[in-house]
Design an enzyme around this catalytic site. Structure first.
Site, PDB file in Angstrom:
ATOM      1  N   PRO A  86       0.779  -1.240   0.000  1.00  0.00           N
ATOM      2  CA  PRO A  86       0.000   0.000   0.000  1.00  0.00           C
ATOM      3  C   PRO A  86       0.813   1.294   0.000  1.00  0.00           C
ATOM      4  O   PRO A  86       0.240   2.361  -0.118  1.00  0.00           O
ATOM      5  CB  PRO A  86      -0.823  -0.121   1.287  1.00  0.00           C
ATOM      6  N   LYS A  89       6.838   1.122   1.998  1.00  0.00           N
ATOM      7  CA  LYS A  89       8.230   1.144   1.566  1.00  0.00           C
ATOM      8  C   LYS A  89       8.486   2.298   0.605  1.00  0.00           C
ATOM      9  O   LYS A  89       9.553   2.916   0.623  1.00  0.00           O
ATOM     10  CB  LYS A  89       8.600  -0.205   0.961  1.00  0.00           C
ATOM     11  N   CYS A 209       7.437 -11.449   3.713  1.00  0.00           N
ATOM     12  CA  CYS A 209       6.965 -11.503   5.095  1.00  0.00           C
ATOM     13  C   CYS A 209       6.691 -12.950   5.483  1.00  0.00           C
ATOM     14  O   CYS A 209       5.712 -13.257   6.158  1.00  0.00           O
ATOM     15  CB  CYS A 209       5.735 -10.620   5.312  1.00  0.00           C
TER      16      CYS A 209
END
Length: 381
Positions: A86, A89, A209
């Site tokens: 979203p 980063k 992740c």
């Protein structure tokens, strides 16, 4: 397992205003909060003063800053955030680039999923850095259109999500060995497709992740051996904070660090790369770019809502109505406002000095120009 922490990252180009907390060791503007506020009811978040981001996810930004320094922070540096939605980063990278090289950088923030790309555009607009361009194309298109163009590519790729089990029970329900195998293959395809866009000597920062070796170390080793790259050593400086080293990168595990799960590693491209010559990011047809133009309509020159959110917005260009919390929330709810002391015409609504957007004051009431897609849905008292 203890409850997940809550963290934010402050925007250094909007005054560092936002909730206070404990510093994140690997992020200069990261803060771990004692409890979760109602972020949706904080106008400072809507002003782009901070971004809500997991502290473990901020480790990718640390690796980025390390590699940017190692490359000498060259002027004109070109960076691709490949799977960017979203926007956590992207906003971290944008701030890091601007601090390192000033305005002399290009940051392409790409998200192929249309709905997620829309969220990315909104978050880039709130952050307000004009050096960001949001695109929504397949990695293979970038690889073909811009060979040898980027100095750094950040690829936080879709994964099996083991690091999100504490935060998202659905991730645990959907996990299986077959999903790991599918994700590992998809990640290889993504890397192979975008690889031509990285210049020789450029850096790939690869992250997930998940805790699965097949999606982490094994895939980065595969990229180095198959595509042509030299692995960079993992970070050694954060072991006391719970950050593990692996063969090819660093692993942050929920329960060992304050945040959720994250793995990150990097390699330098050693294979030769064609040059893109004069080609620029325009070939990717950006969905959003940080310099919105005003629109002529009748006798009015209507400001774009994103103009007020830019880090270089000149508040003296419009009358500024600095409002209280409730008025700010009603503006963000997209309600009609009454500003008896404001001049007629376009005014910028500010909260604690931070612009939120525009209204057109008609005298008895104001037309609210806050974008419909960004309005607060929750009822405002």
């Amino acid at each position: 397992m203890e409850e997940a922490s809550v963290s934010i990252r402050l925007n250094p180009f909007k005054g560092l205003d936002g909730p206070g907390g404990t510093p994140v060791p690997w992020s200069p503007y990261g803060r771990i909060l004692q409890q979760r506020p109602q972020f949706i009811l904080d106008p400072l978040m809507h002003a782009g003063c901070y971004y809500v981001q997991d502290s473990s996810a901020m480790f990718v930004g640390h690796v980025f800053r390390r590699e940017l320094r190692r490359l000498g922070a060259p002027s004109g540096v070109r960076v691709l955030d490949l799977c960017a939605a979203p926007g956590g980063k992207t906003t971290d990278i944008a701030a890091s680039l601007r601090e390192a090289v000033g305005p002399d950088f290009t940051l392409v923030s790409n998200e192929v999923m249309k709905a997620r790309a829309s969220v990315l555009c909104d978050n880039a607009a709130l952050w307000g850095d004009p050096g960001v361009a949001v695109t929504g194309v397949d990695p293979a298109v970038i690889g073909r259109a811009l060979p040898g163009f980027f100095d750094i590519i950040v690829a936080d790729v879709p994964c099996s999500g083991e690091g999100m089990f504490r935060k998202d029970p659905r991730a645990q329900q959907e996990w299986s060995p077959a999903v790991v195998e599918l994700c590992a293959a998809r990640q290889k395809r993504i890397l192979a497709d975008v690889w031509p866009a990285l210049k020789e000597g450029g850096v790939l920062i690869y992250s997930t992740c998940t805790y699965e070796d097949a999606e982490n170390d094994a895939n980065l080793r595969w990229a180095g051996a198959t595509l042509g790259g030299s692995l960079l050593p993992p970070e050694e400086g954060f072991g006391s904070y719970g950050v593990r080293t692996t063969d090819c990168g660093n692993l942050l595990k929920a329960g060992e660090v304050p945040g959720e799960g994250q793995w990150a590693g990097a390699l330098v491209k050693t294979a030769s790369a064609k040059s893109s010559g004069r080609a620029g990011i325009e070939v990717l047809r950006p969905l959003w770019h940080g310099a919105p133009a005003r629109v002529k309509k009748g006798n009015d020159l209507i400001p774009h809502p994103d103009e007020a959110l830019g880090i270089f917005f000149d508040k003296s260009s419009f009358p500024c109505a600095d409002v209280d919390l409730q008025t700010a929330l009603h503006f963000l709810h997209r309600d009609s406002l009454v500003l008896p002391d404001a001049p007629k015409g376009f005014n910028v609504i500010c909260y604690q000095g931070h612009p939120l957007g525009f209204v057109k004051n008609l005298g008895g009431r104001c037309n609210n120009l806050h974008p419909l897609g960004r309005r607060i849905i929750k009822d405002i008292v």
